[in-house]
Design an enzyme around this catalytic site. Structure first.
Site, PDB file in Angstrom:
ATOM      1  CB  VAL A 315      19.429  42.826  10.863  1.00 33.37           C
ATOM      2  CG1 VAL A 315      20.750  43.357  10.706  1.00 33.37           C
ATOM      3  CG2 VAL A 315      18.981  41.662  11.792  1.00 33.37           C
ATOM      4  N   GLY A 316      19.108  46.604  11.384  1.00 34.12           N
ATOM      5  CA  GLY A 316      19.687  47.793  10.527  1.00 34.12           C
ATOM      6  C   GLY A 316      18.396  48.838  10.203  1.00 34.12           C
ATOM      7  CB  CYS A 321      20.118  51.252  12.721  1.00 32.16           C
ATOM      8  SG  CYS A 321      19.073  50.767  14.068  1.00 32.16           S
ATOM      9  N   GLY A 377      10.655  52.695  18.621  1.00 35.14           N
ATOM     10  CA  GLY A 377      11.692  53.628  19.194  1.00 35.14           C
ATOM     11  C   GLY A 377      11.415  54.923  19.236  1.00 35.14           C
ATOM     12  CD  GLU A 431      27.136  47.385  14.522  1.00 33.67           C
ATOM     13  OE1 GLU A 431      26.085  46.946  14.261  1.00 33.67           O
ATOM     14  OE2 GLU A 431      28.207  46.443  14.528  1.00 33.67           O
TER      15      GLU A 431
HETATM   16  P1  XMP Z   1      12.976  53.056  15.465  1.00 34.66           P
HETATM   17  O1  XMP Z   1      12.988  53.166  14.209  1.00 34.66           O
HETATM   18  O2  XMP Z   1      11.587  53.045  16.051  1.00 34.66           O
HETATM   19  O3  XMP Z   1      13.777  51.753  15.845  1.00 34.66           O
HETATM   20  O4  XMP Z   1      13.804  54.211  16.205  1.00 34.66           O
HETATM   21  C1  XMP Z   1      13.934  51.350  17.160  1.00 34.66           C
HETATM   22  C2  XMP Z   1      14.929  49.928  17.159  1.00 34.66           C
HETATM   23  O5  XMP Z   1      16.158  50.457  16.402  1.00 34.66           O
HETATM   24  C3  XMP Z   1      17.209  49.206  17.135  1.00 34.66           C
HETATM   25  N1  XMP Z   1      18.088  50.034  17.509  1.00 34.66           N
HETATM   26  C4  XMP Z   1      19.582  49.949  16.943  1.00 34.66           C
HETATM   27  N2  XMP Z   1      20.151  49.540  15.808  1.00 34.66           N
HETATM   28  N3  XMP Z   1      22.047  50.516  16.154  1.00 34.66           N
HETATM   29  C5  XMP Z   1      21.287  49.764  15.466  1.00 34.66           C
HETATM   30  O6  XMP Z   1      21.854  49.107  14.366  1.00 34.66           O
HETATM   31  C6  XMP Z   1      21.621  51.101  17.561  1.00 34.66           C
HETATM   32  O7  XMP Z   1      22.449  51.781  18.060  1.00 34.66           O
HETATM   33  C7  XMP Z   1      20.413  50.682  17.674  1.00 34.66           C
HETATM   34  N4  XMP Z   1      19.716  51.147  18.804  1.00 34.66           N
HETATM   35  C8  XMP Z   1      18.302  50.840  18.671  1.00 34.66           C
HETATM   36  C9  XMP Z   1      16.331  48.393  18.086  1.00 34.66           C
HETATM   37  O8  XMP Z   1      15.981  47.275  17.480  1.00 34.66           O
HETATM   38  C10 XMP Z   1      15.235  49.184  18.438  1.00 34.66           C
HETATM   39  O9  XMP Z   1      14.153  48.492  18.866  1.00 34.66           O
END
Ligand code: XMP
Length: 494
Positions: A315-316, A321, A377, A431
């Site tokens: 979470v976060g 994020c 990601g 977010e």
């Molecule tokens: P990384 O660090 O590998 O993380 O880019 C990928 C994960 O980030 C989450 N994710 C988000 N979390 N707001 C958030 O709070 C967003 O807009 C967002 N987009 C992606 C998600 O769990 C992903 O797998």
């Protein structure tokens, strides 16, 4: 009138001297080097589980984000032993088509090859090949009898697009075919002897019963660790939400033989998410289900009780994020993984560490903390196979990347979940951010580096398997000075 109480009886306000638990993340710790019995990196086994049912040769999952995972990267990641999760910011038909592309990319025998009737035209074949990324079509009559084969070479330079395919196909009598019982080795020999690339399988009545291709055989030799289902097809997952069409979407994905459904919601420990999970579990008792995201032991326990076959933790921490800034909520990722893995291990349910992994060191720490796999990601968004647009800035190459809760991604998701006219963007509380990441070349090269680093990291922990790491690895907390010491310094860039 009765006085409104602001506290329930027995409830106490927190005090400023109360002890708060400590949350740690990757940079707060290092893995203590321990005696290793391995004499070569090859003795180190990175195999792990995605869910209770699905095994993988490498603990890597490409994230269900619209700039990260569609079919192309899912194929690349599955070939080297991980898995991709197709994002859900697509119509049901398009998401299903992405899953289909992965499932059809490789197989021992393609049980249902693409077929066209003899009355169809060159134009239709070209359109179909373009749309489905297919280089061959088998021509069959209404009874399923094989009439011929059309490959891209037969149609790409054809001037008369209205010609029937029967006029351009290689007819049945000139095709090399085999019976459905042929072994893989026999098929390889037949393809080689006749110098052909496609071997249609035809039963005793002349009906088409499958297709073996030289490309599939070559891929099997080239990618021995690929993540595959029982029919030799690459495995793939797909995300669904908790509102709108999610049940219909899940049913269509399962119909297309998706290997795993991922319940994709930022705060997975809500009544709505738990109910959606329960409904999915009821509707698809035999499909692997991943649920998340959570960051606590209670969240993990609740998801497992409602039927999750793996729990996604984070979470976060993600690179795009802003949840923690916008809402004030979250748990530093290393602590979240440790807490969630503790309860999941008792129930033999794997944890997927999702978000915040910047390098193979973070990857190793996430696994050592108890995760069975890691979702990436940012690290995969910059690869050639990701769907993000390629951008050139000051002569350098980048790819577009964005958080799925960023403004425009949120607007798109809302439109998919519950279409409204004249959407008011000012009502959206984002977010996440929209960004770019440096172009990193082919996914396989990025993964080779990450897995190489992981193998070394496992060896430093004295572990031969990921399971070993859960018991062998020792973390040490470090100060900011300790972390600074870990970075290259006092040198000029080369
Ligand atoms: P990384 O660090 O590998 O993380 O880019 C990928 C994960 O980030 C989450 N994710 C988000 N979390 N707001 C958030 O709070 C967003 O807009 C967002 N987009 C992606 C998600 O769990 C992903 O797998």
């Amino acid at each position: 009138m009765e006085k409104v109480r602001d506290m329930a009886p027995g409830q106490e306000r927190m005090t400023s001297d109360q002890e708060f638990p400590l949350g740690l993340t990757f940079d707060d710790v290092l893995l203590v080097p321990r005696r290793s019995g391995a004499t070569s990196r090859r003795q180190i086994d990175t195999a792990s589980r995605l869910t209770r049912q699905i095994e993988m040769a490498i603990p890597i999952v490409s994230a269900n984000m619209d700039a990260v995972t569609e079919s192309e990267i899912a194929i690349a990641v599955a070939r080297v032993g991980g898995i991709g999760i197709i994002h859900r910011f697509l119509s049901i038909e398009r998401q299903v088509a992405e899953v289909r592309r992965v499932k059809r990319a490789e197989s021992v025998v393609l049980a249902r090859p693409y077929t066209f009737g003899p009355e169809r035209t060159v134009r239709e074949a070209l359109e179909f090949m373009e749309e489905h990324g297919s280089a061959g079509l088998l021509i069959v009559d209404a009874g399923g009898e094989l009439l011929g084969l059309v490959t891209a070479r037969d149609v790409v330079f054809e001037d008369d697009l209205d010609r029937p395919l029967t006029a351009v196909m290689t007819p049945r009598e000139r095709l090399v075919t085999a019976s459905p019982g042929i072994t893989q080795e026999e098929a390889r020999q037949v393809l080689h002897r006749h110098r052909v690339e496609k071997l249609p399988l035809v039963n005793g009545e002349g009906r088409l019963a499958g297709l073996i291709t030289s490309r599939d055989i070559l891929n099997r030799m080239k990618y021995p660790n690929a993540t595959k289902d029982g029919e030799g097809r690459l495995r793939v997952g797909a995300a669904v939400g908790i509102r709108g069409d999610y049940l219909e979407r899940a049913a269509a994905l399962v119909e297309e033989d998706v290997d795993v459904l991922v319940l994709d919601v930022a705060h997975g420990h809500t009544e709505a998410a738990l109910q959606a999970l329960e409904r999915l579990r009821e509707a698809h008792p035999h499909t692997s289900l991943v649920a998340g995201n959570v960051a606590t032991a209670e969240g993990t326990r609740d998801l497992i009780e409602r039927g999750a076959d793996a729990v996604k933790v984070g979470v976060g921490p993600g690179s795009t994020c802003t949840t923690r800034i916008v809402t004030g909520a979250g748990v530093p990722q290393l602590t979240a993984i440790i807490e969630c893995a503790r309860v999941a291990a008792d129930r033999d349910v794997p944890i997927i560490a999702d978000g915040g992994i910047r390098n193979s060191g973070d990857l190793t720490k996430a696994l050592a903390a108890g995760a069975s796999s890691t979702m990436l990601g940012n690290l995969l968004a910059g690869t050639e196979e990701s769907p993000g647009a390629l951008i050139i800035r000051n002569g350098r190459q980048y790819k577009a990347f964005r958080g799925m809760a960023s403004l425009w991604a949120s607007a798109r998701r809302q439109a998919l979940d519950a279409p409204v006219e004249d959407e008011d963007l000012s009502q959206i509380v984002a977010e996440g951010v929209e960004a770019t990441v440096p172009y990193r070349g082919k996914a396989v090269d990025v993964l080779v580096q990450l897995i190489g680093g992981l193998r070394s990291g496992m060896s430093y922990c004295g572990a031969r398997t990921i399971r070993d790491m859960w018991t062998q690895a020792q973390f040490m907390r470090v100060t900011p000075a300790g972390m600074k010491e870990s970075m290259p310094r006092d040198v000029e860039p080369a």
